[in-house]
Design a protein around this motif. Structure first.
Motif, mmCIF file in Angstrom:
data_model
loop_
_atom_site.group_PDB
_atom_site.id
_atom_site.type_symbol
_atom_site.label_atom_id
_atom_site.label_comp_id
_atom_site.label_asym_id
_atom_site.label_seq_id
_atom_site.Cartn_x
_atom_site.Cartn_y
_atom_site.Cartn_z
ATOM 1 N N VAL A 131 -0.872 10.644 -6.713
ATOM 2 C CA VAL A 131 -0.819 12.057 -6.328
ATOM 3 C C VAL A 131 0.479 12.680 -6.819
ATOM 4 C CG1 VAL A 131 -0.834 13.681 -4.400
ATOM 5 C CG2 VAL A 131 -2.290 11.643 -4.315
ATOM 6 N N ALA A 132 1.597 11.959 -6.658
ATOM 7 C CA ALA A 132 2.885 12.479 -7.114
ATOM 8 C C ALA A 132 2.905 12.639 -8.632
ATOM 9 C CB ALA A 132 4.004 11.536 -6.666
ATOM 10 N N ASP A 133 2.334 11.678 -9.359
ATOM 11 C CA ASP A 133 2.271 11.785 -10.824
ATOM 12 C C ASP A 133 1.431 12.987 -11.248
ATOM 13 O OD1 ASP A 133 3.830 9.570 -11.119
ATOM 14 O OD2 ASP A 133 2.185 8.186 -11.546
ATOM 15 N N LEU A 186 -12.208 9.439 -6.020
ATOM 16 C CA LEU A 186 -12.439 9.253 -7.450
ATOM 17 C C LEU A 186 -11.205 9.601 -8.270
ATOM 18 C CD1 LEU A 186 -16.063 10.665 -7.749
ATOM 19 C CD2 LEU A 186 -15.348 8.317 -8.265
ATOM 20 N N LEU A 187 -10.431 10.567 -7.798
ATOM 21 C CA LEU A 187 -9.255 11.001 -8.546
ATOM 22 C C LEU A 187 -8.004 10.203 -8.208
ATOM 23 C CD1 LEU A 187 -9.893 14.822 -8.201
ATOM 24 C CD2 LEU A 187 -9.785 13.604 -10.378
ATOM 25 N N PHE A 188 -7.822 9.871 -6.926
ATOM 26 C CA PHE A 188 -6.550 9.304 -6.490
ATOM 27 C C PHE A 188 -6.693 8.041 -5.641
ATOM 28 C CE2 PHE A 188 -5.919 14.022 -6.629
ATOM 29 C CZ PHE A 188 -5.162 14.053 -7.803
ATOM 30 N N GLY A 189 -7.862 7.476 -5.540
ATOM 31 C CA GLY A 189 -8.052 6.303 -4.700
ATOM 32 C C GLY A 189 -7.369 5.065 -5.260
ATOM 33 N N LYS A 190 -6.933 4.175 -4.351
ATOM 34 C CA LYS A 190 -6.353 2.907 -4.797
ATOM 35 C C LYS A 190 -7.401 2.037 -5.484
ATOM 36 C CE LYS A 190 -2.832 2.687 -1.132
ATOM 37 N NZ LYS A 190 -2.380 1.963 0.089
ATOM 38 N N ILE A 234 -10.067 6.188 4.390
ATOM 39 C CA ILE A 234 -9.013 6.807 5.183
ATOM 40 C C ILE A 234 -7.854 7.146 4.249
ATOM 41 C CG2 ILE A 234 -9.668 5.667 7.331
ATOM 42 C CD1 ILE A 234 -7.478 3.616 6.825
ATOM 43 N N LEU A 235 -6.848 7.847 4.779
ATOM 44 C CA LEU A 235 -5.735 8.282 3.940
ATOM 45 C C LEU A 235 -4.977 7.114 3.317
ATOM 46 C CD1 LEU A 235 -4.230 11.343 5.851
ATOM 47 C CD2 LEU A 235 -5.278 11.318 3.580
ATOM 48 N N ARG A 236 -5.000 5.954 3.954
ATOM 49 C CA ARG A 236 -4.313 4.789 3.388
ATOM 50 C C ARG A 236 -4.957 4.324 2.082
ATOM 51 N NH1 ARG A 236 -3.509 0.841 8.671
ATOM 52 N NH2 ARG A 236 -2.182 2.241 9.906
ATOM 53 N N ASP A 237 -6.198 4.734 1.858
ATOM 54 C CA ASP A 237 -6.890 4.348 0.622
ATOM 55 C C ASP A 237 -6.479 5.212 -0.561
ATOM 56 O OD1 ASP A 237 -8.505 2.239 1.712
ATOM 57 O OD2 ASP A 237 -9.692 3.787 2.724
ATOM 58 N N ILE A 238 -5.673 6.246 -0.321
ATOM 59 C CA ILE A 238 -5.171 7.102 -1.390
ATOM 60 C C ILE A 238 -3.895 6.497 -1.970
ATOM 61 C CG2 ILE A 238 -4.172 9.360 -1.925
ATOM 62 C CD1 ILE A 238 -7.145 9.504 -1.559
ATOM 63 N N LEU A 241 -3.415 17.040 -1.185
ATOM 64 C CA LEU A 241 -4.868 16.887 -1.058
ATOM 65 C C LEU A 241 -5.477 18.057 -0.302
ATOM 66 C CD1 LEU A 241 -5.166 13.068 -0.270
ATOM 67 C CD2 LEU A 241 -5.494 14.212 -2.458
ATOM 68 N N GLN A 242 -4.795 18.498 0.747
ATOM 69 C CA GLN A 242 -5.302 19.653 1.506
ATOM 70 C C GLN A 242 -5.285 20.903 0.639
ATOM 71 O OE1 GLN A 242 -2.585 19.435 4.857
ATOM 72 N NE2 GLN A 242 -4.186 18.606 6.208
ATOM 73 N N ASN A 243 -4.255 21.052 -0.183
ATOM 74 C CA ASN A 243 -4.133 22.220 -1.052
ATOM 75 C C ASN A 243 -5.304 22.329 -2.029
ATOM 76 O OD1 ASN A 243 -2.348 24.461 -2.145
ATOM 77 N ND2 ASN A 243 -2.607 23.209 -3.984
#
Length: 483
Positions: A176-178, A218-222, A167-171, A201-203
């Motif tokens: 993403v900001a970095d 894989l790119l941004f997961g916690k 879910i989005l909380r796992d991002i 992410l939508q972009n």
């Protein structure tokens, strides 16, 4: 509709050949997309060519399917069988190639067939089978993959599939900001509108029905390891030239892909020789590694970006005394061969949703120049060109270390002329007798003696026997004293 050419030694594998054609033409799924399967035995005797070789038929087909057994078959005047000629023609005309090898005992094969099996294995994945039902199963799986890769079967690619249970909380929103900040600093992102993690992410099409895709995790997961146990890079360092204990050091890296790439690159660089320059052009002291850093980075980034994440294996990065190997689970996209990587080619990313963010932060390019840049960088550094080979289910990139240092040349008592020859080979990739004479002004006999002495000492390898095609290349041999 696709067309297939089946190639094999006819007498030895008559049953298997017929079974494959009958299966493809009768299967409800495959027959929707494949309308022509070529078998030599289906041609009337009056229409058969005397040499039994149908190279034009290979070129007219979309897929070349080879079944290799123990026998090599009839040979032409050049000592090559129709099967090998057809394989070479399929390669040169960029047909999609599928190779199925019967049995696991390569020692039982005719020596020429064993060579063909080995040659095929260096270029693409060979699938093994033991009996006809096993062959049919492998053929079906391979052809389904072909249809998916061609976009004929509409299944969602791995990187665009929803990450099950995420879910989005796992991002990790900070990651993403970095990423956005780095991409903008690199000049490859001009974000408009909302800068929220969800909007970013939508972009980049990293959400599916509002949930993270595999690429997003894989790119941004916690904690990507929670969802992908195989998304790791295992790094090894061996003091010699073989995989043999004791292992000098090893380290598995797991987590977000950008971090894993950086960690793996630093592991390799920490095992390489380096030289420190002076502050002539910069306030920072320049450090040059024996293999250029961009070459190391490109090899690892390619493995992470293009690997088959549905495969349970790990990426392996192995540092030996004479080389570095990067083993990547997967194979090249259809129509792309290891030889084509040495020439300009278009980009064909296996995981485009992973590749796009990496492009934005300048980890990859979109021009398809990565491998040719690696070759150019190695040549400029006086190193042998990288090797690109398929080893079973793994694609392997080999980077060769410069074992021929000044200390080694001194120990081998190489003359000034011979050292000029070595410098020329490191710069251009080869040297001829005529080129050495032009460099040093010696006569042909002296040049021949210098070159043969370098061959005897294991420094150069002679290519060709006689004539203008004869040249010499750098031997790939470790300097054991360096370890």
């Amino acid at each position: 509709m696709l067309r297939i050419f089946i190639s094999s030694v006819q007498k030895e594998l008559a049953e298997e050949r017929r079974a494959v054609k009958d299966f493809i033409t009768a299967d409800p799924l495959l027959s929707r997309f494949i309308n022509d399967v070529f078998l030599f035995e289906d041609i009337s005797a009056g229409d058969r060519k005397p040499d039994d070789i149908y190279l034009p038929e290979v070129k007219e087909r979309d897929i070349y399917l080879a079944i290799l057994g123990n026998e090599y078959g009839w040979k032409n005047a050049d000592g090559k069988s129709p099967t090998e000629l057809e394989f070479e023609h399929a390669t040169s005309t960029h047909r999609e190639r599928l190779v199925f090898v019967k049995g696991d005992d390569d020692n039982a094969r005719d020596p020429d067939m064993a060579k063909l099996v080995n040659m095929a294995g260096r270029q693409l994945t060979r699938r093994r089978f033991s009996d006809t039902p096993g062959l049919i199963s492998e053929v079906y799986a391979s052809l389904v993959d072909c249809l998916e890769n061609r976009g004929l079967l509409r299944s969602t690619p791995f990187d665009g599939s929803m990450c099950e249970g995420a879910i989005l909380r796992d991002i990790d929103n900070a990651q993403v900001a970095d990423f956005v900040e780095t991409a903008e600093a690199k000049g490859r992102l001009a974000l408009r509108g909302s800068r929220s993690p969800k909007a970013v992410l939508q972009n980049f099409n990293l959400l599916r029905d509002g949930k993270p895709t595999n690429a997003a995790m894989l790119l941004f997961g916690k904690n990507p390891r929670r969802f992908f146990n195989n998304a790791q890079v295992h790094c090894f360092h061996f003091l010699g030239t073989e995989k043999r204990k004791p292992i000098a050091s090893q380290q598995p890296y797991e987590g977000r892909l950008l971090e894993v790439i950086d960690q793996a690159v630093e592991f390799v660089l920490g095992k390489l020789d380096r030289s420190v320059g002076t502050r002539i052009k910069s306030t920072q002291v320049p450090i040059e590694f024996e293999i250029p850093r961009p070459v190391i980075t490109e090899a690892i980034v390619n493995a992470v970006t293009h690997r088959n994440y549905r495969h349970n294996g790990f990426i392996q990065v192995i540092v030996f005394a004479d080389r570095i190997e990067v083993w990547n689970p997967g194979e090249l996209p259809p129509g792309l061969t290891p030889e084509m990587l040495r020439e300009p080619h278009g980009p064909i990313p296996r995981n485009p949703l992973i590749a796009e963010p990496l492009f934005r932060v300048k980890y990859v390019e979109k021009a398809g120049t990565g491998t040719t840049d690696m070759i150019a960088d190695c040549r400029e550094a006086g190193l042998p060109e990288p090797d690109f080979e398929q080893h079973g289910p793994h694609f392997v990139v080999t980077l060769w270390r410069d074992w021929l240092t000044q200390a080694v040349m001194t120990r081998l008592a190489l003359s000034e002329r011979q050292q000029k020859a070595i410098h020329h080979v490191k710069t251009t990739g080869k040297i001829t007798n005529q080129e050495l004479r032009g460099l040093t002004g010696v006569v042909i006999r002296t040049a021949s003696r210098d070159l043969e002495d370098l061959v005897h000492k294991g420094v150069l390898v002679k290519m060709g026997k006689t004539g203008r095609s004869t040249h010499y290349v750098l031997a790939r041999k470790p300097d054991t004293n360096r370890t």
